[in-house]
Motif scaffolding. Structure first.
Motif, PDB file in Angstrom:
ATOM      1  N   ASP A  40       0.792  -1.425  -0.091  1.00  0.00           N
ATOM      2  CA  ASP A  40      -0.113  -0.300  -0.091  1.00  0.00           C
ATOM      3  C   ASP A  40       1.195   1.545  -0.351  1.00  0.00           C
ATOM      4  OD1 ASP A  40      -2.126  -1.642   0.578  1.00  0.00           O
ATOM      5  OD2 ASP A  40      -2.427  -1.946   2.719  1.00  0.00           O
ATOM      6  N   ALA A  42       3.266   1.431  -0.994  1.00  0.00           N
ATOM      7  CA  ALA A  42       4.696   2.108  -2.263  1.00  0.00           C
ATOM      8  C   ALA A  42       4.393   2.307  -3.976  1.00  0.00           C
ATOM      9  CB  ALA A  42       5.634   0.415  -2.377  1.00  0.00           C
ATOM     10  N   LEU A  43       3.046   2.588  -3.490  1.00  0.00           N
ATOM     11  CA  LEU A  43       1.864   2.505  -5.277  1.00  0.00           C
ATOM     12  C   LEU A  43       2.086   4.308  -5.151  1.00  0.00           C
ATOM     13  CD1 LEU A  43       0.270  -0.669  -5.937  1.00  0.00           C
ATOM     14  CD2 LEU A  43       2.165  -0.597  -5.795  1.00  0.00           C
ATOM     15  N   GLN A  44       1.784   4.145  -6.441  1.00  0.00           N
ATOM     16  CA  GLN A  44       2.209   5.805  -7.075  1.00  0.00           C
ATOM     17  C   GLN A  44       0.587   5.539  -7.618  1.00  0.00           C
ATOM     18  OE1 GLN A  44       4.809   7.908  -9.202  1.00  0.00           O
ATOM     19  NE2 GLN A  44       3.536   9.581  -8.445  1.00  0.00           N
ATOM     20  N   SER A  45      -0.548   6.119  -7.341  1.00  0.00           N
ATOM     21  CA  SER A  45      -1.368   6.203  -8.587  1.00  0.00           C
ATOM     22  C   SER A  45      -1.974   6.886  -9.611  1.00  0.00           C
ATOM     23  CB  SER A  45      -2.917   5.702  -7.545  1.00  0.00           C
ATOM     24  OG  SER A  45      -3.597   7.360  -7.700  1.00  0.00           O
ATOM     25  N   GLU A 100       7.629   9.664 -11.156  1.00  0.00           N
ATOM     26  CA  GLU A 100       8.691   7.713 -11.078  1.00  0.00           C
ATOM     27  C   GLU A 100       8.412   7.533  -9.164  1.00  0.00           C
ATOM     28  OE1 GLU A 100      11.555   8.364 -13.358  1.00  0.00           O
ATOM     29  OE2 GLU A 100      11.258   8.812 -15.118  1.00  0.00           O
ATOM     30  N   GLY A 102       6.569   6.485  -7.954  1.00  0.00           N
ATOM     31  CA  GLY A 102       6.151   5.023  -8.031  1.00  0.00           C
ATOM     32  C   GLY A 102       6.617   3.548  -7.940  1.00  0.00           C
ATOM     33  N   LEU A 103       8.306   4.090  -8.326  1.00  0.00           N
ATOM     34  CA  LEU A 103       9.317   3.449  -8.968  1.00  0.00           C
ATOM     35  C   LEU A 103      10.897   2.349  -8.196  1.00  0.00           C
ATOM     36  CD1 LEU A 103       9.448   4.661 -12.960  1.00  0.00           C
ATOM     37  CD2 LEU A 103       7.776   3.074 -12.354  1.00  0.00           C
ATOM     38  N   LEU A 160      -5.450   6.076  -4.810  1.00  0.00           N
ATOM     39  CA  LEU A 160      -4.910   4.371  -4.977  1.00  0.00           C
ATOM     40  C   LEU A 160      -6.331   3.260  -4.729  1.00  0.00           C
ATOM     41  CD1 LEU A 160      -2.405   2.391  -5.430  1.00  0.00           C
ATOM     42  CD2 LEU A 160      -2.557   2.146  -2.655  1.00  0.00           C
TER      43      LEU A 160
END
Lengths: 428, 428, 428, 428
Positions: A40, A42-45, A100, A102-103, A160
């Motif tokens: 949860d 780590a992600l970028q929506s 970036e 979310g990378l 997200l």
């Protein structure tokens, strides 16, 4: 100059407070991230949003960079973080590109938590003794900065989760009670010559200064924000298909993105549902409307035969209203219907529930000068193409707000808890 | 028809094998994901790539959907997964959009592992008894499908890690020894009328059929693939700035994306480095060149006064060469220089190291008919706009390959272990 | 090698012919532009198309650059034209960008006509004496090049006029008679080993060489192209909404561009109309279908239980059929229904009416080498990402065609007179 | 309310005037198009610009639609023009898409001229008798509307010609004399409470109303606009490479579009040249800078230690300055250096030469209400995302301007004659 009106918030003893406030704000951030898994976080929506892990690190980077860096007794936790967690401060050097964020699977969440602990230790050590004024001001700025990111943690996670077909729940337990508030009424203000902007002595962002004089024509504000039920009437009346209700730039967005309802709304079997931090639910007619763009707020106001307030009109009204309401501390994490009427001639729900779009573009106040150095980038360079919102939301910490507080977003932005309170002109 | 040539691989006893092979392939997938954190497994670095967690789930979905679904003794692990982990099978129903695979923080990695275990239990139970031929064929297809995703796990993680400024290492320990292979030589083939495509009896994908006759003019193949050192000469000779060396569509890509070197290369202090699954390293001149697009492979060949082979030329050469080399099982996870010369007149490194681009567009063989049903979507619908690669790479399981195996990617694709072997025309 | 089959076209006396042919081709171009106003000739309706004025100038530039330039007795008409009217020859130097051809109001149409006259005078003077073979070959190439642009003048004007709500007419008078051809039949071919490509001695483009051997499996071709009526059945059967009928890349285009019918079709009061060079008309069921992309042609064939022919299958059939039909010279400027049956076992309408998409990507023939110098850019650099069409259309000059002629366009291209003839496999 | 200050322009006798003014404005438009060929008039060089032929037709459409339509004695020239030449009036019905105005080769220029003559005849007939007030107001609006398009004819042709490598000349003969004005000086204003906006009785656009009160802090304006020479110093000082000088949104545009100098500038052999309606010329150091975007104007001001004025500051200064200067009637069609000093304490070149960007977003004045009906779309719906410019340019008719006149464009717009006059805060 007219004398500044007294501000309703109690003064605090700053020296002793700072260490306690530092602890409180930092703990609050960690508490907001507590329900989230490593994934949860780590992600970028979308490019506008950031991973929660990034928020946790960036708010820490702020203290490391602007307070601890260069002190003889401080060694950076990881020199690479200087670039990785810089948001937009060109004066600090290179930045990792925003879309970036979310990378970055590494550093992982555990490492970011260790980074927080490391910097907290150094900060607490620093705060055992009184700070020089420059350092104190930077810590104060850092705490207010972190509170802004607390709100973003909630709105970014909400976005997200909304993209996941399983519609995950951030916090279980729906806070809404069945409440049926009365009709909105108009509250009139006489206008005239007055002073606006921050008058001291507490903390304020640079964009709230200088205090300056302005003239307002008489105006009226609605006694409460527009509700989900009222907005559903606009949708049902073909609001998204009638260009005459919209600013031209707004209707271009409606067409280009295929908008036909507010963000998070879905028509499920003839009923509107919306996505919340408590999961997907049917809309409640009496709850203040949230997740509107400026364009939608403006079109609604035109449809309703009214207009948006200016930010100075809003500020004029707000300085007579104590800062209290459905803010982050209530735990609702969603706007709530007005349970009991506010005192006569006093606008309700000015504070909390939803940020209220104003008709004012985000511009420098007369006499505004951006501070020198990297911290001068905090506000000034964003003063074009955005509109001011006022009042805070259900995701804003109470201690973060002031009557002069200026929030701002681009007019097509919808993922914040943003709503609308109507205004209109009245005879002198 | 000419009689099919005998294939060099040993036959296996299929009945007993299937259960063992199922276990082996499934374990291999898990092993490849073992070094990765929950966050490593959740992110998607570009639309072409998928999160590792998605690969773990999708390969499991394949068995659940095409083998277990509908059996009286099987209940789905989670009905929502039917949509969530469908890749592109329109015949199966709705799919979650490919570019949004990186928006799914839930189900988390632990849940996906539980999903794998659940399906494995059901599959092992099924495999205790001999299967009907249709089911056995689907399981066989599922295993080959999973092997394809094993390679993608590696190439997708490599791409993700390459976008992280910290350049994380997937596997420590650099496998390269100092080796200095000789010059490439030309190996001639007489051409003539011959049969191509799968001749049975083992497994092959539908796109390898039907076996069909074709005529080849005499040709020669290089004795080994182009190396990093050779490609660096092309770069140094202005290869990326000379449109006359490129296909027009290729040079359009060069300009639009600002390509001036292969993917993962950086000029660091006058030396070319490249990103590998072992971290960032200086390029080794003698290692087969990898991560080339078709356009770069084609431009290099033109610069070198040669051309790409066709897929049938490649297949003609390959059926005389045993399948062995630097494949997934070697553990190198990177191409390796040719350590010892191959037998006279035999091309070296045909198998493994790098997939070799051919000049052949990915088209149906004469007489090709896609299978009925959802599984008919496996290959046929992708037969336009792509080029064929042959031979497998350092990330391909050995048991996955055949001389007739056709891999295919769009001509601007660079994140696979794709390289180039030169060919040329010779007199009859 | 098998002996080349005799070609059905009569030999011409080349020396005497060239001057006459030059005059004929150049006059034809001017005649095609005659109905157009200065404004018609100046506009560019999309990047793929060019203004007619540009075609008039570019075909002239070709002779000036590749034949006249550098001769002692020739001074350029205007040195700026060297850049302005270069299409894509990198070897010649700078080019004006293709998408900006519609930004050139100057030189005006009168100046471009003067440019044509100036170059024609110089060319006629040159052609009074026999040319050396290199010059003669370049003039021959220039004439064939100009014929290609004659077709583009018509297709580009058609596209431009189609974007005008007034639907202007290029040529008044609708050529269609009421004709009701019979059903299409299958004509079988035995296949086998054969030679393909240009065998000399007349002109051919480099991409038709070298003549080379190939093996064909037995196949059948439809006796005539698919008609508007047949394609309307595909549309009515939901053809554009059924992904299972399409190549994946084709369906992506359908969705991205919102295709739901062929180019130029409109549903007017329950009837399909289409835009033609004679204005907007109801579709005629018996007219060969035109303005299809490769993707639409391929999807139609799949829907009809057939497939596209390969270019070698088409060539095999075409060399037995004299070049005659509804070509530019008929003046119809639109495909026409088959008026009388062709001889038994002979495909009708192979020549003219519509270019027929093949399943063959546009690739170099075995042994192909692009010529040296700027003219080497004519064909070779476009050999990726496109598909071959065969047979010419109602806008192609008859003298331009050969059985080995290869036209090519990207698979999403629709503004040419492109249609489809079905093929299928048959038993040996 | 404070009493409105007297406006410096002489009153006119409206009844008799209207017919004469109609003739004058209409003739002026035709005169501006006179040097252009049919092709010059048909092309559209970018979506923001329109073909001159379209301007000629649209200004005529305005009178036909809003004045003549529906009158018993008037038949439309061509009913299709109602859609074709509607710019953006949703209330009037369908519109032809703006970016496709350059796709209309028909009607040709001669037909559009006939359309003008036809409408002019009807209008002159109407104007022989006194009009009712509504009609008179619409004609007045139409004339002011047409004057706006006169300026656009010049800026749009300039942009079109600038895209032609031959750099065509609209008007021969360079008007610049060698002049060396002195340094700019600061002129102070006391500020205070004042009234702004249109006070009547002459024509004004709705966006100049209502007259309203506002408070200004003390400020100073530069005595003349920034010159080409001053702006060249900014460029030479790395202005386009220093993000700290720019608003964040502005620097995003700089990077995305690769701006490194103002529009139309080229570095030719170490000298800056610029494109003008008189052809390409070396920049003149003393000429007011033109073709700046808001972002460039703002960055320049920051670099110079100053700021942009607000629109009310500009209006405060302008009402004391007679409307005279280098306007359309001078024929220069380019800004001109200040030849003689203006009276002490009076800003020079407020009127004409270049539109001056202000720091004010284009917003409704307090109490603004858009008119009902289609004409209500004239201004109100554009009140977001744009900034106000004041003062007119060398392409603005003198009779078109007022101290309250508000022009507006998006902040990245550069093709207008837009420049910058510096402002700063001063002590009370």
């Amino acid at each position: 100059m007219l004398p500044p009106r007294p501000r309703p918030r109690a003064a605090t003893s700053p020296a002793l407070d700072l260490a306690a406030r530092y602890d409180g704000v930092r703990r609050q951030t960690v508490a907001l991230a507590a329900p989230l898994s490593a994934e949860d976080g780590a992600l970028q929506s979308m490019p506008d949003a950031s991973p929660v892990k990034w928020h946790l690190a960036h708010t820490t980077w702020f203290f490391e960079t602007f307070v601890l860096e260069g002190r003889a007794d401080y060694a950076p936790f990881d020199p690479a973080f200087r670039v990785l967690f810089n948001s937009y401060y060109v004066g600090v050097g290179e930045r990792h590109p925003r879309p970036e964020r979310g990378l970055l699977s590494r550093p992982d969440l555990a490492s970011v938590r260790a980074y927080r602990a490391y910097v907290d230790t150094a900060m607490r050590s620093l705060l055992t003794a009184p700070c020089d004024p420059v350092t104190a001001a930077r810590i104060e700025l850092g705490l207010n900065h972190e509170q802004q990111h607390q709100e973003l943690i909630l709105t970014d996670v909400k976005h997200l989760f909304s993209r996941n077909p399983a519609a995950p729940v951030y916090r279980a337990g729906w806070p809404l009670a069945q409440v049926r508030p009365g009709r909105a009424e108009w509250i009139g203000y006489a206008g005239g010559l007055d002073d606006f902007g921050h008058a001291g002595p507490g903390f304020a962002f640079d964009n709230e200064s200088p205090r300056h004089r302005a003239y307002l024509a008489p105006f009226a504000l609605a006694s409460r924000p527009v509700t989900h039920g009222e907005f559903a009437s606009f949708v049902g009346d073909g609001g998204y298909r009638r260009p005459e209700l919209w600013l031209a730039a707004g209707y271009d967005v409606v067409v280009a993105r295929g908008w036909n309802a507010p963000l998070y709304w879905q028509a499920d079997a003839g009923t509107w549902t919306t996505f919340t931090l408590h999961g997907r639910v049917a809309i409640d007619a009496h709850t203040p409307m949230c997740h509107l763009s400026f364009y939608e707020a403006d079109a609604y106001a035109r449809w309703a035969g009214a207009r948006l307030p200016t930010e100075l009109e809003w500020e004029r009204a707000a300085r007579e209203v104590p800062i209290a309401g459905n803010l982050l501390e209530s735990g609702a994490l969603h706007p709530m219907p007005l349970a009991e009427p506010s005192p006569a001639r006093t606008p309700a729900q000015l504070w909390g529930d939803v940020w209220e779009w104003t008709r004012s573009d985000y511009a420098p106040y007369p006499g505004y000068v951006a501070p020198n150095g990297a911290l001068g980038e905090y506000n000034g360079k964003f003063m074009s193409g955005q509109y001011v919102l006022r009042g805070g939301s259900c995701a804003t910490p109470a201690s973060h707000l002031r009557p002069t507080y200026r929030n701002f977003f681009a007019p097509d932005t919808r993922w914040q808890f943003s709503g609308v309170r109507l205004a209109r002109d009245i005879a002198a």
